[in-house]
Design a protein around this motif. Structure first.
Motif, PDB file in Angstrom:
ATOM      1  N   LEU A  12      -6.870   2.274  -8.631  1.00 59.33           N
ATOM      2  CA  LEU A  12      -6.377   1.550  -7.471  1.00 59.33           C
ATOM      3  C   LEU A  12      -6.642   0.061  -7.675  1.00 59.33           C
ATOM      4  CD1 LEU A  12      -5.134   1.904  -4.629  1.00 59.33           C
ATOM      5  CD2 LEU A  12      -7.476   1.940  -3.728  1.00 59.33           C
ATOM      6  N   TYR A  13      -5.583  -0.721  -7.693  1.00 58.85           N
ATOM      7  CA  TYR A  13      -5.695  -2.159  -7.965  1.00 58.85           C
ATOM      8  C   TYR A  13      -6.445  -2.418  -9.270  1.00 58.85           C
ATOM      9  CZ  TYR A  13      -4.152  -2.794  -3.138  1.00 58.85           C
ATOM     10  OH  TYR A  13      -3.429  -2.760  -1.960  1.00 58.85           O
ATOM     11  N   THR A  60      -4.107   0.804   2.466  1.00 59.53           N
ATOM     12  CA  THR A  60      -3.839   1.475   1.193  1.00 59.53           C
ATOM     13  C   THR A  60      -4.594   2.794   1.107  1.00 59.53           C
ATOM     14  OG1 THR A  60      -3.514  -0.649   0.071  1.00 59.53           O
ATOM     15  CG2 THR A  60      -3.982   1.255  -1.312  1.00 59.53           C
ATOM     16  N   TYR A  62       0.802  -1.211   0.000  1.00 60.14           N
ATOM     17  CA  TYR A  62       0.000   0.000   0.000  1.00 60.14           C
ATOM     18  C   TYR A  62       0.838   1.266   0.000  1.00 60.14           C
ATOM     19  CZ  TYR A  62       0.807  -1.186   4.918  1.00 60.14           C
ATOM     20  OH  TYR A  62       1.363  -1.575   6.098  1.00 60.14           O
TER      21      TYR A  62
END
Length: 233
Positions: A96-97, A48, A3
């Protein structure tokens, strides 16, 4: 660490707005996040998000929803509203991801904000639970009416879904309706987990969505279709 994030965000972040319900436009210390990766561990996701949003100001709390129906959602509580406003603008659409964040202002104050203001958190929680129970009862009554004997359908801005899988997530239903103009939100009836209501801004928009999808929705391959009808008034 998974993160770890840079202290500042790139200037060319795509500005992707939430495609579903009209967002709350009233600034708040609490940001409501949607479209989070459901594959990430909740603790890792919380860390994160904290690392990401701490670059904008003091964070009082981060809550990642991990229940089956609420996964992919989270709340981030700032100590100062101006920090939340800046984060709302700049983090909108941040990848994000592998998924873009949908950021809104929360419609209700968080427990952390209530505590920061020196107010009674327990009384606030009780008031919130009572309001939720009233909403649940209202939709329970509608569900009972919609499940009654067959009757001619009258247009309504709210659609009634019946026969949902036991482990269905809000995001699955939202994906089926998000592309239809006027979509507002999906509402659950906690006492009847196989039914839900899908609200639109107007009857015409609900009717258009129903006409496009038909009376049955194939939500998952291999499972019986979900029935779609107008909620009974």
């Amino acid at each position: 660490m998974p993160y770890a994030l840079p202290p500042s965000l790139p200037a060319n972040i795509p500005r992707i707005r939430h495609p579903n319900r009209p967002p709350c436009t009233t600034p708040s210390k609490t940001l409501y996040l949607r479209n989070l990766s459901e594959k990430a561990n909740p603790k890792v996701m919380a860390a994160t998000l904290r690392a990401l949003f701490e670059t904008y100001g003091t964070i009082l709390d981060v809550r990642v929803r991990h229940s089956i129906r609420m996964r992919g959602q989270a709340f981030v509580v700032f100590g100062e509203q101006e920090d939340a406003v800046r984060a709302y603008s700049e983090v909108q659409g941040f990848m994000l991801y592998g998924k873009p964040l949908f950021v809104e202002y929360s419609r209700a104050a968080s427990d952390a904000t209530i505590a920061q203001q020196g107010e009674d958190v327990e009384s606030y929680k009780l008031h919130r639970i009572e309001a939720r129970d009233r909403r649940d009862q209202e939709f329970k009554d509608r569900a009972a009416q919609a499940s009654a004997a067959p009757h001619p359908e009258l247009p309504n801005k709210i659609l009634f879904l019946q026969g949902l899988p036991a482990d269905v997530a809000v995001s699955e239903i939202e994906q089926a309706f998000a592309g239809h103009p006027g979509f507002v939100e999906v509402r659950w009836v906690s006492v009847k987990p196989d039914v839900a209501f899908v609200e639109f801004e107007a009857e015409m928009q609900a009717g258009t969505a129903k006409a496009a999808l038909g009376s049955q929705l194939a939500l998952r391959e291999g499972l019986p279709p979900v029935s779609i009808s107008f909620a009974k008034r």
